[in-house]
Design an enzyme around this catalytic site. Structure first.
Site, PDB file in Angstrom:
ATOM      1  N   MET A 121      19.248 -32.019-120.551  1.00 28.03           N
ATOM      2  CA  MET A 121      20.122 -31.669-119.441  1.00 28.03           C
ATOM      3  C   MET A 121      20.979 -30.505-119.896  1.00 28.03           C
ATOM      4  O   MET A 121      21.710 -30.619-120.889  1.00 28.03           O
ATOM      5  CB  MET A 121      20.971 -32.899-119.117  1.00 28.03           C
ATOM      6  CG  MET A 121      22.022 -32.693-118.085  1.00 28.03           C
ATOM      7  SD  MET A 121      21.336 -32.604-116.442  1.00 28.03           S
ATOM      8  CE  MET A 121      21.436 -34.296-115.939  1.00 28.03           C
ATOM      9  N   GLN A 155       4.935 -31.145-122.149  1.00 25.14           N
ATOM     10  CA  GLN A 155       4.221 -30.795-123.374  1.00 25.14           C
ATOM     11  C   GLN A 155       4.425 -29.333-123.696  1.00 25.14           C
ATOM     12  O   GLN A 155       4.706 -28.573-122.769  1.00 25.14           O
ATOM     13  CB  GLN A 155       2.719 -31.063-123.210  1.00 25.14           C
ATOM     14  CG  GLN A 155       2.097 -30.106-122.193  1.00 25.14           C
ATOM     15  CD  GLN A 155       0.663 -30.411-121.870  1.00 25.14           C
ATOM     16  OE1 GLN A 155       0.243 -31.555-121.882  1.00 25.14           O
ATOM     17  NE2 GLN A 155      -0.098 -29.382-121.592  1.00 25.14           N
ATOM     18  N   HIS A 185      -3.156 -31.378-110.835  1.00 27.11           N
ATOM     19  CA  HIS A 185      -2.177 -31.763-111.860  1.00 27.11           C
ATOM     20  C   HIS A 185      -0.723 -31.550-111.389  1.00 27.11           C
ATOM     21  O   HIS A 185       0.091 -32.468-111.468  1.00 27.11           O
ATOM     22  CB  HIS A 185      -2.388 -30.956-113.143  1.00 27.11           C
ATOM     23  CG  HIS A 185      -3.759 -31.112-113.739  1.00 27.11           C
ATOM     24  ND1 HIS A 185      -4.499 -32.271-113.618  1.00 27.11           N
ATOM     25  CD2 HIS A 185      -4.520 -30.273-114.480  1.00 27.11           C
ATOM     26  CE1 HIS A 185      -5.647 -32.116-114.254  1.00 27.11           C
ATOM     27  NE2 HIS A 185      -5.689 -30.915-114.785  1.00 27.11           N
ATOM     28  N   ARG A 244      10.239 -31.923-120.160  1.00 29.06           N
ATOM     29  CA  ARG A 244       9.231 -31.122-120.850  1.00 29.06           C
ATOM     30  C   ARG A 244       8.023 -32.029-121.087  1.00 29.06           C
ATOM     31  O   ARG A 244       8.075 -32.962-121.900  1.00 29.06           O
ATOM     32  CB  ARG A 244       9.857 -30.659-122.157  1.00 29.06           C
ATOM     33  CG  ARG A 244       8.930 -30.063-123.107  1.00 29.06           C
ATOM     34  CD  ARG A 244       9.163 -28.586-123.181  1.00 29.06           C
ATOM     35  NE  ARG A 244       8.478 -28.046-124.317  1.00 29.06           N
ATOM     36  CZ  ARG A 244       8.541 -26.785-124.679  1.00 29.06           C
ATOM     37  NH1 ARG A 244       9.269 -25.940-124.006  1.00 29.06           N
ATOM     38  NH2 ARG A 244       7.879 -26.349-125.707  1.00 29.06           N
ATOM     39  N   LYS A 258      -2.874 -18.820-116.729  1.00 34.53           N
ATOM     40  CA  LYS A 258      -3.619 -18.743-117.995  1.00 34.53           C
ATOM     41  C   LYS A 258      -3.300 -17.407-118.656  1.00 34.53           C
ATOM     42  O   LYS A 258      -2.919 -16.450-117.976  1.00 34.53           O
ATOM     43  CB  LYS A 258      -5.121 -18.815-117.713  1.00 34.53           C
ATOM     44  CG  LYS A 258      -5.514 -20.129-117.024  1.00 34.53           C
ATOM     45  CD  LYS A 258      -6.719 -20.744-117.654  1.00 34.53           C
ATOM     46  CE  LYS A 258      -6.955 -22.138-117.137  1.00 34.53           C
ATOM     47  NZ  LYS A 258      -7.208 -23.107-118.176  1.00 34.53           N
ATOM     48  N   LYS A 283       3.129 -24.347-122.202  1.00 33.10           N
ATOM     49  CA  LYS A 283       4.013 -25.472-121.930  1.00 33.10           C
ATOM     50  C   LYS A 283       3.815 -25.973-120.505  1.00 33.10           C
ATOM     51  O   LYS A 283       3.275 -25.263-119.643  1.00 33.10           O
ATOM     52  CB  LYS A 283       5.479 -25.100-122.153  1.00 33.10           C
ATOM     53  CG  LYS A 283       6.074 -24.173-121.134  1.00 33.10           C
ATOM     54  CD  LYS A 283       7.583 -24.031-121.352  1.00 33.10           C
ATOM     55  CE  LYS A 283       8.174 -23.040-120.373  1.00 33.10           C
ATOM     56  NZ  LYS A 283       9.567 -22.757-120.555  1.00 33.10           N
ATOM     57  N   TYR A 304      -3.215 -35.648-115.941  1.00 37.77           N
ATOM     58  CA  TYR A 304      -1.763 -35.469-116.003  1.00 37.77           C
ATOM     59  C   TYR A 304      -1.030 -36.778-115.714  1.00 37.77           C
ATOM     60  O   TYR A 304       0.075 -36.992-116.195  1.00 37.77           O
ATOM     61  CB  TYR A 304      -1.317 -34.330-115.072  1.00 37.77           C
ATOM     62  CG  TYR A 304      -1.226 -33.052-115.878  1.00 37.77           C
ATOM     63  CD1 TYR A 304      -2.353 -32.556-116.538  1.00 37.77           C
ATOM     64  CD2 TYR A 304      -0.017 -32.394-116.076  1.00 37.77           C
ATOM     65  CE1 TYR A 304      -2.280 -31.446-117.355  1.00 37.77           C
ATOM     66  CE2 TYR A 304       0.062 -31.271-116.892  1.00 37.77           C
ATOM     67  CZ  TYR A 304      -1.069 -30.819-117.522  1.00 37.77           C
ATOM     68  OH  TYR A 304      -0.983 -29.724-118.348  1.00 37.77           O
ATOM     69  N   ALA A 323     -22.934 -34.566-124.194  1.00 39.57           N
ATOM     70  CA  ALA A 323     -22.526 -33.179-124.261  1.00 39.57           C
ATOM     71  C   ALA A 323     -21.022 -33.021-124.141  1.00 39.57           C
ATOM     72  O   ALA A 323     -20.532 -31.926-124.176  1.00 39.57           O
ATOM     73  CB  ALA A 323     -23.224 -32.407-123.163  1.00 39.57           C
ATOM     74  N   LYS A 357       3.989 -23.468-110.295  1.00 38.81           N
ATOM     75  CA  LYS A 357       3.536 -22.230-110.930  1.00 38.81           C
ATOM     76  C   LYS A 357       2.573 -22.567-112.060  1.00 38.81           C
ATOM     77  O   LYS A 357       2.865 -23.437-112.885  1.00 38.81           O
ATOM     78  CB  LYS A 357       4.771 -21.510-111.477  1.00 38.81           C
ATOM     79  CG  LYS A 357       4.515 -20.152-111.977  1.00 38.81           C
ATOM     80  CD  LYS A 357       5.745 -19.242-111.972  1.00 38.81           C
ATOM     81  CE  LYS A 357       6.942 -19.763-112.734  1.00 38.81           C
ATOM     82  NZ  LYS A 357       8.003 -18.776-112.857  1.00 38.81           N
TER      83      LYS A 357
HETATM   84  C1  BG6 Z   1      -7.826 -29.132-117.100  1.00 42.73           C
HETATM   85  C2  BG6 Z   1      -8.110 -27.759-116.613  1.00 42.73           C
HETATM   86  O1  BG6 Z   1      -7.890 -30.051-116.045  1.00 42.73           O
HETATM   87  O2  BG6 Z   1      -6.512 -29.161-117.666  1.00 42.73           O
HETATM   88  C3  BG6 Z   1      -8.004 -26.750-117.744  1.00 42.73           C
HETATM   89  O3  BG6 Z   1      -9.436 -27.722-116.069  1.00 42.73           O
HETATM   90  C4  BG6 Z   1      -6.663 -26.868-118.446  1.00 42.73           C
HETATM   91  O4  BG6 Z   1      -8.164 -25.427-117.252  1.00 42.73           O
HETATM   92  C5  BG6 Z   1      -6.371 -28.321-118.790  1.00 42.73           C
HETATM   93  O5  BG6 Z   1      -6.731 -26.096-119.634  1.00 42.73           O
HETATM   94  C6  BG6 Z   1      -4.945 -28.470-119.301  1.00 42.73           C
HETATM   95  O6  BG6 Z   1      -4.745 -29.774-119.775  1.00 42.73           O
HETATM   96  P1  BG6 Z   1      -3.605 -30.071-120.868  1.00 42.73           P
HETATM   97  O7  BG6 Z   1      -3.584 -31.556-120.992  1.00 42.73           O
HETATM   98  O8  BG6 Z   1      -4.015 -29.355-122.122  1.00 42.73           O
HETATM   99  O9  BG6 Z   1      -2.350 -29.512-120.306  1.00 42.73           O
END
Ligand code: BG6
Length: 534
Positions: free
Chosen positions: A421, A414, A292, A412, A378, A384, A231, A69, A375
């Site tokens: 700098m 992503q 993360h 950065r 959603k 970013k 992360y 799934a 910080k």
């Molecule tokens: C997940 C969270 O661990 O990480 C999600 O549960 C979030 O809510 C996601 O969208 C973000 O991951 P990335 O790699 O897209 O930044």
């Protein structure tokens, strides 16, 4: 350092470059034109169901787990194979879940997420099998063990390596782990190993996390457990250690004498679409910040480890976590976007934050007085993730460059991976005017022919190689929960309330006010534009 891997030059998967991976994790969109999960307007595919159903899998040689799934997990494995890091004949994947599904049924679910020539894909998909069974009775797991053992017996490598990947709700971790322990371990008479990857959430607060850790600890040794935080698999997160400790430039600067404040920011431009039911039980702090962002924080703030040995690195991470002061309620801003409660799976009176800004204070010689602003939100204006290190003003500034803004070092993570700098420079021309510019290492420009691996791809490979550096240790997890549990309990008890914010905005304005109050000076008029190839 890792041993070099030999790319496969022949065999089932040709080592070709430039083939992308589709999706990385639950919640990521499948490729255009493929059979993916349902999409909500303006959102990502429904990952909630995927998260709930899934299974674990394993096999032998590098044994890998997939899930009926959670097919989006398959792309990293496919990509790993595609790049030649998993050799033909070395891996077999068993999906395990409750649904009735045939081998081909599972393969079809996964196929839509994979890119590549059909003949390559078919070879890969043939390695996948499916076993159905429950999570708490022996029957299914006996079947699973039989399927694995048959494969192992037919494989002449003489190596027995079983990797179980649990993409399951944590409530069933103990029973599933017990079943694995009872029925599916690599027999001690065989060379090899049994390892288990578990996904967050690891509990909901300190007590529940400790209880879960104790339950799993009775079944597996710490070296067999891989608590994954994807992360830690991101390229620029992995670069933090190198950047900080391999560059003379940063060593004298990285402290309270030079740095005014540090922000670690995660923003998403979509809401909890399809995951509201799951998300509402956790909220943004448990979903993003406590894991993360806190992992990124550790790498930014920790002291230099004795060596690159995983235990040395993880020791330093634990130490810096233990140096974090209790969070002050006045240094927290919570938000919930308007429309969040329209999701039928979210209760009408939900107090769950979809946005949070939390200031961490580290009580040690290096960081006393430097706020770390974590910080996450959603349904904001952009997507970013970045680390922004803001330096102090220049003392006795003869150029009056204060109005240009402070020096900042931005990592950065992503999208558009980069490090830049922000500097004040002379504006080109006849006048002695200053302006803000940047030294920019944009990966898309500098590493044009390099494919940046997906986080999961890298971490699963680490698991196969037994490298726990990028996985969360039990004491680290405990220290992380210790920081956030009092705040989370206040939110759960309704003592702290999220402020409403407009979807598509920067979040509650109070968050910007908090950042300014603790010292962050926003540079107006300067916008970093990711360079593009002409
Ligand atoms: C997940 C969270 O661990 O990480 C999600 O549960 C979030 O809510 C996601 O969208 C973000 O991951 P990335 O790699 O897209 O930044």
């Amino acid at each position: 350092m890792r041993p070099p891997l030999t790319p496969m030059r022949s065999g089932l998967w040709p080592a070709r470059r430039g083939v992308g991976v589709l999706g990385r994790q639950l919640g990521e969109a499948p490729p255009r034109g493929t059979a993916g999960g349902p999409r909500r307007p303006g959102g990502r595919p429904d990952a909630g169901g995927a998260r709930r159903g899934c299974g674990l899998l394993l096999s032998t040689s590098p044994t890998m787990a997939a899930s009926s799934a959670a097919p989006r997990r398959a792309p990293p494995r496919w990509s790993t194979a595609r790049e030649g890091f998993i050799q033909s004949g070395e891996v077999h994947i068993f999906g395990y879940a409750r649904s009735n599904l045939s081998d081909d049924g599972l393969r079809e679910r996964i196929r839509g997420y994979l890119k590549g020539a059909p003949e390559d894909l078919s070879g890969f998909l043939q390695l996948i099998k499916y076993v159905s069974g429950s999570y708490d009775t022996g029957e299914g797991f006996e079947k699973l063990n039989k399927a694995i053992s048959e494969y192992e017996a037919s494989n002449k490598s003489g190596s027995y390596r079983r990797l179980f990947y649990l993409a399951l709700p944590p409530s069933v971790y103990p029973s599933v782990c017990k079943m694995i322990r009872t029925y599916c371990m690599n027999p001690s008479s065989h060379p090899g190993w049994t390892r288990v990857i578990v996904e967050k959430p690891f509990g909901k607060d300190l007590d529940s996390a400790e209880e879960l850790s104790a339950q799993l600890g009775e079944l597996f040794e710490e070296h067999q457990l891989y608590r994954i935080d994807h992360y830690l698999g991101k390229e620029l997160v992995q670069n933090l250690l190198v950047l900080r400790f391999a560059n003379r430039l940063f060593l004298p600067l990285w402290n309270r004498d030079n740095i005014d404040n540090i922000q670690i920011v995660f923003r998403e431009d979509f809401g909890t679409e399809g995951r509201g039911g799951y998300f509402d039980q956790y909220g943004i702090i448990r979903d993003i910040i406590q894991n993360h962002l806190l992992q990124v924080f550790c790498l930014v703030a920790m002291e230099k480890p004795v060596s690159l040995k995983p235990e040395h690195i993880r020791d330093e991470k634990v130490k810096v976590l233990q140096s974090v002061n209790p969070i002050k309620p006045e240094e927290v801003v919570l938000g919930q976007y308007d429309g969040y409660k329209d999701d039928p799976t979210v209760p009408d009176d939900s107090n769950t934050p979809t946005f949070a800004s939390v200031v961490l204070r580290v009580h040690n010689e290096r960081w006393e007085g430097v706020p770390f602003i974590l910080k996450a939100g959603k349904a904001l204006s952009s997507r970013k993730a970045e680390v922004r290190v803001q330096f102090k003003d220049v003392p006795g500034d003869i150029f009056r460059s204060k109005k240009q803004g402070r020096n900042e070092f931005v990592i950065r993570l992503q999208p558009s991976e980069a490090m830049y700098m922000k500097l004040t420079v002379k504006k080109p021309g006849l006048e002695m005017a200053t302006e803000q510019s940047e030294l920019d290492l944009s990966y898309g420009m500098r590493y044009q022919n390099v494919k940046i691996p997906e986080a999961y791809e890298r971490l699963i490979l680490d698991t196969i190689r037994g490298d726990q550096q990028h996985f969360v240790r039990r004491d680290e997890l405990k220290a992380a929960w210790q920081i956030f549990t009092p705040l989370l309990h206040d939110i759960d008890d309704g003592k702290l309330k999220p402020r409403p914010y407009e979807p598509g905005s920067r979040g509650p304005k109070e968050a910007d006010e908090l950042s300014a109050r603790v010292g962050y000076v926003q540079t107006h008029g300067y916008v970093w534009v990711p360079p593009t190839l002409a």
